[in-house]
Design an enzyme around this catalytic site. Sequence first.
Site, PDB file in Angstrom:
ATOM      1  N   CYS A 113      20.252  32.430  32.468  1.00  0.00           N
ATOM      2  CA  CYS A 113      19.363  33.295  33.264  1.00  0.00           C
ATOM      3  C   CYS A 113      20.074  33.945  34.453  1.00  0.00           C
ATOM      4  O   CYS A 113      19.602  34.959  34.980  1.00  0.00           O
ATOM      5  CB  CYS A 113      18.153  32.511  33.750  1.00  0.00           C
ATOM      6  N   HIS A 248      15.144  37.008  39.347  1.00  0.00           N
ATOM      7  CA  HIS A 248      14.972  36.558  37.968  1.00  0.00           C
ATOM      8  C   HIS A 248      13.504  36.169  37.790  1.00  0.00           C
ATOM      9  O   HIS A 248      12.924  35.481  38.619  1.00  0.00           O
ATOM     10  CB  HIS A 248      15.882  35.356  37.711  1.00  0.00           C
ATOM     11  N   ASN A 278       9.820  35.300  30.809  1.00  0.00           N
ATOM     12  CA  ASN A 278      11.209  35.037  31.217  1.00  0.00           C
ATOM     13  C   ASN A 278      12.137  35.563  30.120  1.00  0.00           C
ATOM     14  O   ASN A 278      12.191  35.009  29.032  1.00  0.00           O
ATOM     15  CB  ASN A 278      11.382  33.526  31.418  1.00  0.00           C
TER      16      ASN A 278
HETATM   17  O1  UT7 Z   1      14.803  30.699  33.642  1.00  0.00           O
HETATM   18  C1  UT7 Z   1      15.429  29.470  33.820  1.00  0.00           C
HETATM   19  C2  UT7 Z   1      14.771  28.731  34.853  1.00  0.00           C
HETATM   20  N1  UT7 Z   1      13.514  28.176  34.387  1.00  0.00           N
HETATM   21  C3  UT7 Z   1      12.579  27.970  35.247  1.00  0.00           C
HETATM   22  O2  UT7 Z   1      12.752  28.334  36.376  1.00  0.00           O
HETATM   23  C4  UT7 Z   1      11.347  27.219  34.835  1.00  0.00           C
HETATM   24  C5  UT7 Z   1      10.923  26.347  35.977  1.00  0.00           C
HETATM   25  N2  UT7 Z   1       9.757  25.512  35.710  1.00  0.00           N
HETATM   26  C6  UT7 Z   1       8.518  26.021  35.580  1.00  0.00           C
HETATM   27  O3  UT7 Z   1       8.318  27.204  35.618  1.00  0.00           O
HETATM   28  C7  UT7 Z   1       7.369  25.027  35.456  1.00  0.00           C
HETATM   29  O4  UT7 Z   1       7.838  23.723  35.683  1.00  0.00           O
HETATM   30  C8  UT7 Z   1       6.656  25.086  34.065  1.00  0.00           C
HETATM   31  C9  UT7 Z   1       5.857  26.353  33.955  1.00  0.00           C
HETATM   32  C10 UT7 Z   1       7.688  24.998  32.952  1.00  0.00           C
HETATM   33  C11 UT7 Z   1       5.664  23.910  33.910  1.00  0.00           C
HETATM   34  O5  UT7 Z   1       4.753  23.880  34.994  1.00  0.00           O
HETATM   35  P1  UT7 Z   1       4.446  22.502  35.748  1.00  0.00           P
HETATM   36  O6  UT7 Z   1       3.417  22.792  36.743  1.00  0.00           O
HETATM   37  O7  UT7 Z   1       5.758  21.960  36.241  1.00  0.00           O
HETATM   38  O8  UT7 Z   1       3.823  21.622  34.599  1.00  0.00           O
HETATM   39  P2  UT7 Z   1       4.327  20.240  33.963  1.00  0.00           P
HETATM   40  O9  UT7 Z   1       5.551  20.458  33.139  1.00  0.00           O
HETATM   41  O10 UT7 Z   1       4.388  19.191  35.009  1.00  0.00           O
HETATM   42  O11 UT7 Z   1       3.119  19.916  32.974  1.00  0.00           O
HETATM   43  C12 UT7 Z   1       1.782  19.695  33.453  1.00  0.00           C
HETATM   44  C13 UT7 Z   1       0.870  19.416  32.290  1.00  0.00           C
HETATM   45  C14 UT7 Z   1       1.405  18.351  31.319  1.00  0.00           C
HETATM   46  O12 UT7 Z   1       0.297  17.586  30.866  1.00  0.00           O
HETATM   47  P3  UT7 Z   1       0.023  16.106  31.479  1.00  0.00           P
HETATM   48  O13 UT7 Z   1       1.278  15.329  31.196  1.00  0.00           O
HETATM   49  O14 UT7 Z   1      -0.197  16.340  32.934  1.00  0.00           O
HETATM   50  O15 UT7 Z   1      -1.181  15.669  30.729  1.00  0.00           O
HETATM   51  C15 UT7 Z   1       1.924  19.167  30.159  1.00  0.00           C
HETATM   52  O16 UT7 Z   1       1.902  18.461  28.925  1.00  0.00           O
HETATM   53  O17 UT7 Z   1       0.700  20.604  31.501  1.00  0.00           O
HETATM   54  C16 UT7 Z   1       0.953  20.323  30.114  1.00  0.00           C
HETATM   55  N3  UT7 Z   1       1.501  21.505  29.491  1.00  0.00           N
HETATM   56  C17 UT7 Z   1       0.753  22.479  28.908  1.00  0.00           C
HETATM   57  N4  UT7 Z   1      -0.569  22.598  28.746  1.00  0.00           N
HETATM   58  C18 UT7 Z   1      -1.013  23.713  28.132  1.00  0.00           C
HETATM   59  C19 UT7 Z   1       2.813  21.868  29.406  1.00  0.00           C
HETATM   60  N5  UT7 Z   1       2.917  23.059  28.766  1.00  0.00           N
HETATM   61  C20 UT7 Z   1       1.657  23.444  28.446  1.00  0.00           C
HETATM   62  C21 UT7 Z   1       1.136  24.572  27.821  1.00  0.00           C
HETATM   63  N6  UT7 Z   1      -0.204  24.667  27.680  1.00  0.00           N
HETATM   64  N7  UT7 Z   1       1.905  25.566  27.348  1.00  0.00           N
END
Ligand code: UT7
Length: 321
Positions: A113, A248, A278
């Site tokens: 990225c 980005h 992204n």
């Molecule tokens: O480009 C390279 C750099 N990449 C980035 O900068 C990405 C950085 N990270 C992020 O943007 C965020 O961490 C994410 C968008 C990937 C995830 O957001 P988050 O607020 O950190 O969520 P999380 O991973 O902690 O997940 C929260 C909950 C989980 O459920 P439980 O364990 O709380 O029951 C996940 O299983 O959301 C669930 N979950 C989803 N639910 C519905 C994860 N993905 C999904 C989804 N739809 N697509």
Amino acid sequence: MIRSVITGTGSALPAKCVTNAELAERVDTSDDWIVERTGIRQRYIADETEFTSTLATKAARAALEAAGIDASEIGLIVLATATPDHTFPATATQVQAALGCGGGVAFDVQAVCSGFLYALATADSMLRTGMAQKALVIGAETFSRILDWEDRTTCVLFGDGAGAVVLEAQDVAEDGPGILASRLHAEGAHKDMLYVDGGPSTTGTVGHLRMKGREVFRHAVVNLADVLTEVLADTDLGAEDIDWVVPHQANARILDATARKLDLPTEKVVVTVDRHANTSAASVPLALDTAVRDGRIKAGDLVMFEAMGGGFTWGASLARM
Ligand code: UT7
């Protein structure tokens, strides 16, 4: 003084747009979750006739047209991608052939990225040392080909696309246009937080993207704020002098958090993550081209580019348009 000046921008997207609602028919997710956690509403996905090189060539042609120069004048192509058409040759050479401007320098840069920032700083150094006069710097990706479409934690986040800039070595005044400062970083110890579980030398397969999203998020906000501060310190300019930040486009919440950390008004941040998702190395030049073409970014504006990605790698560049 000789500086590398951005004289044209261009971009290209695949024909097919996929909304969050359409994705929710394939994986266990929802429009509400994706919008709330990321700001993404849709993404463009390449079909079987669209490749990283074809998107890159389209973006490059648009940038050449905007710069008002012919492809034959280009002596350097630096293309950032983590999803090349082939393991080799470099996708940059495919773009060179498609543009019909052989004989100069053409190579790929791989910093995921942050790739466009790495490519821009590399081309800038080469122009300023006289290795070429006019360059194309391209970020192009087809991340849809390395996504695990069963993994809802990653497949909803990415899209395909390309962006390009024409960079020309010009003799300019101190307060004239051009790239003013760039800083790049890498920290290989964090590989397991964002990587692809395949490759020619390990599994012999292409593999799929794997990411510990929350950890990447935490590092991104800290690293980006630090590198922006570093780049500003290399100049006699302050955050208040910046007209636009072209970041980005990984997550709207990262953009907000970084802007807040630096006391930058969110209105100065170009956001396209809602439309493009992204697109890895393509996201910065895609966002730049969007804001140039809709009239927001104008000649004379001070623009900060920044990105962070797998590796980890991260970087920033400050340019006057
Ligand atoms: O480009 C390279 C750099 N990449 C980035 O900068 C990405 C950085 N990270 C992020 O943007 C965020 O961490 C994410 C968008 C990937 C995830 O957001 P988050 O607020 O950190 O969520 P999380 O991973 O902690 O997940 C929260 C909950 C989980 O459920 P439980 O364990 O709380 O029951 C996940 O299983 O959301 C669930 N979950 C989803 N639910 C519905 C994860 N993905 C999904 C989804 N739809 N697509």
